[in-house]
Motif scaffolding. Structure first.
Motif, PDB file in Angstrom:
ATOM      1  N   SER A  19       0.911  -1.454   0.071  1.00 37.47           N
ATOM      2  CA  SER A  19       0.099  -0.170  -0.129  1.00 37.47           C
ATOM      3  C   SER A  19       0.698   1.417  -0.005  1.00 37.47           C
ATOM      4  O   SER A  19       0.724   2.157  -0.885  1.00 37.47           O
ATOM      5  N   LEU A  20       1.871   1.424   0.848  1.00 42.92           N
ATOM      6  CA  LEU A  20       2.701   2.366   0.842  1.00 42.92           C
ATOM      7  C   LEU A  20       3.527   2.614  -0.453  1.00 42.92           C
ATOM      8  O   LEU A  20       3.307   3.641  -0.954  1.00 42.92           O
ATOM      9  N   ILE A  24       2.967   6.104  -2.743  1.00 40.21           N
ATOM     10  CA  ILE A  24       4.187   6.888  -2.997  1.00 40.21           C
ATOM     11  C   ILE A  24       4.450   7.082  -4.502  1.00 40.21           C
ATOM     12  O   ILE A  24       4.681   7.952  -4.983  1.00 40.21           O
ATOM     13  N   SER A  25       4.364   5.595  -5.225  1.00 40.48           N
ATOM     14  CA  SER A  25       4.905   5.528  -6.269  1.00 40.48           C
ATOM     15  C   SER A  25       3.630   6.486  -7.433  1.00 40.48           C
ATOM     16  O   SER A  25       4.241   7.342  -8.248  1.00 40.48           O
ATOM     17  N   ARG A  26       2.629   6.273  -7.004  1.00 39.71           N
ATOM     18  CA  ARG A  26       1.511   7.064  -7.676  1.00 39.71           C
ATOM     19  C   ARG A  26       1.906   8.445  -7.558  1.00 39.71           C
ATOM     20  O   ARG A  26       1.745   9.294  -8.663  1.00 39.71           O
ATOM     21  N   ILE A  34      11.439   3.439  -5.142  1.00 42.67           N
ATOM     22  CA  ILE A  34      10.727   3.220  -3.887  1.00 42.67           C
ATOM     23  C   ILE A  34      11.216   1.713  -3.680  1.00 42.67           C
ATOM     24  O   ILE A  34      10.801   0.600  -4.351  1.00 42.67           O
ATOM     25  N   GLU A  35      11.876   1.471  -2.399  1.00 44.04           N
ATOM     26  CA  GLU A  35      12.284   0.352  -2.072  1.00 44.04           C
ATOM     27  C   GLU A  35      11.390  -0.047  -0.745  1.00 44.04           C
ATOM     28  O   GLU A  35      10.896   0.758   0.067  1.00 44.04           O
ATOM     29  N   GLU A 117      -3.752   8.450   6.695  1.00 46.71           N
ATOM     30  CA  GLU A 117      -4.456   9.201   5.349  1.00 46.71           C
ATOM     31  C   GLU A 117      -3.232   9.271   4.525  1.00 46.71           C
ATOM     32  O   GLU A 117      -2.274   9.720   4.722  1.00 46.71           O
ATOM     33  N   LYS A 118      -3.847   8.861   3.013  1.00 51.37           N
ATOM     34  CA  LYS A 118      -2.748   9.081   2.023  1.00 51.37           C
ATOM     35  C   LYS A 118      -2.162  10.586   2.089  1.00 51.37           C
ATOM     36  O   LYS A 118      -1.124  10.771   1.851  1.00 51.37           O
TER      37      LYS A 118
END
Length: 133
Positions: A19-20, A24-26, A34-35, A117-118
């Protein structure tokens, strides 16, 4: 030549990491690598490998409650070796003492409570990125 830049997420729950990474990628659309890592030990290995490869780790988002090593201990260890990395704790149940230690000894930047929350996550990462430049 532009240096590759990375954000590292550490949590022992795969679903949270997925999910993270997705959120973050989007948001940053390939601007950063993103690792993810599922433990503090794995997280430290990932950091060391990236640094060796010339990748600049900008931010770590780490869970607190993980098997083996707790997030505060991990972030203190990271801070001793890589003080320039911005450290964020993502937690549902960190002890007050642990957070205090992380702020004092790891220069912890922010704490985000689970479930997050995103908007808050992305906001903290964006403000953290401002202090890395």
């Amino acid at each position: 030549m532009s240096t590759e830049k990375a954000i590292l997420c550490i949590d022992d729950e795969r679903i949270i990491l997925d999910s993270l990474k997705t959120q973050i990628s989007r948001e940053f659309n390939g601007e950063f690598t993103i690792e993810v890592a599922e433990s503090a030990d794995e997280g430290m290995e990932v950091i060391e490998e990236m640094v060796e490869d010339g990748v600049r780790v900008l931010i770590i988002v780490s869970d607190w409650l993980m098997p083996g090593m707790k997030g505060d201990e991990f972030l203190i260890g990271v801070h001793q070796r890589f003080p320039e990395i911005v450290k964020v704790m993502l937690t549902g149940q960190a002890e007050e003492q642990a957070l205090e230690r992380a702020f004092n000894e790891a220069n912890l930047y922010k704490v985000i409570k689970k479930p997050w929350e995103k908007e808050e996550l992305i906001g903290v990462i964006k403000s953290g990125l401002e202090i890395t430049s």
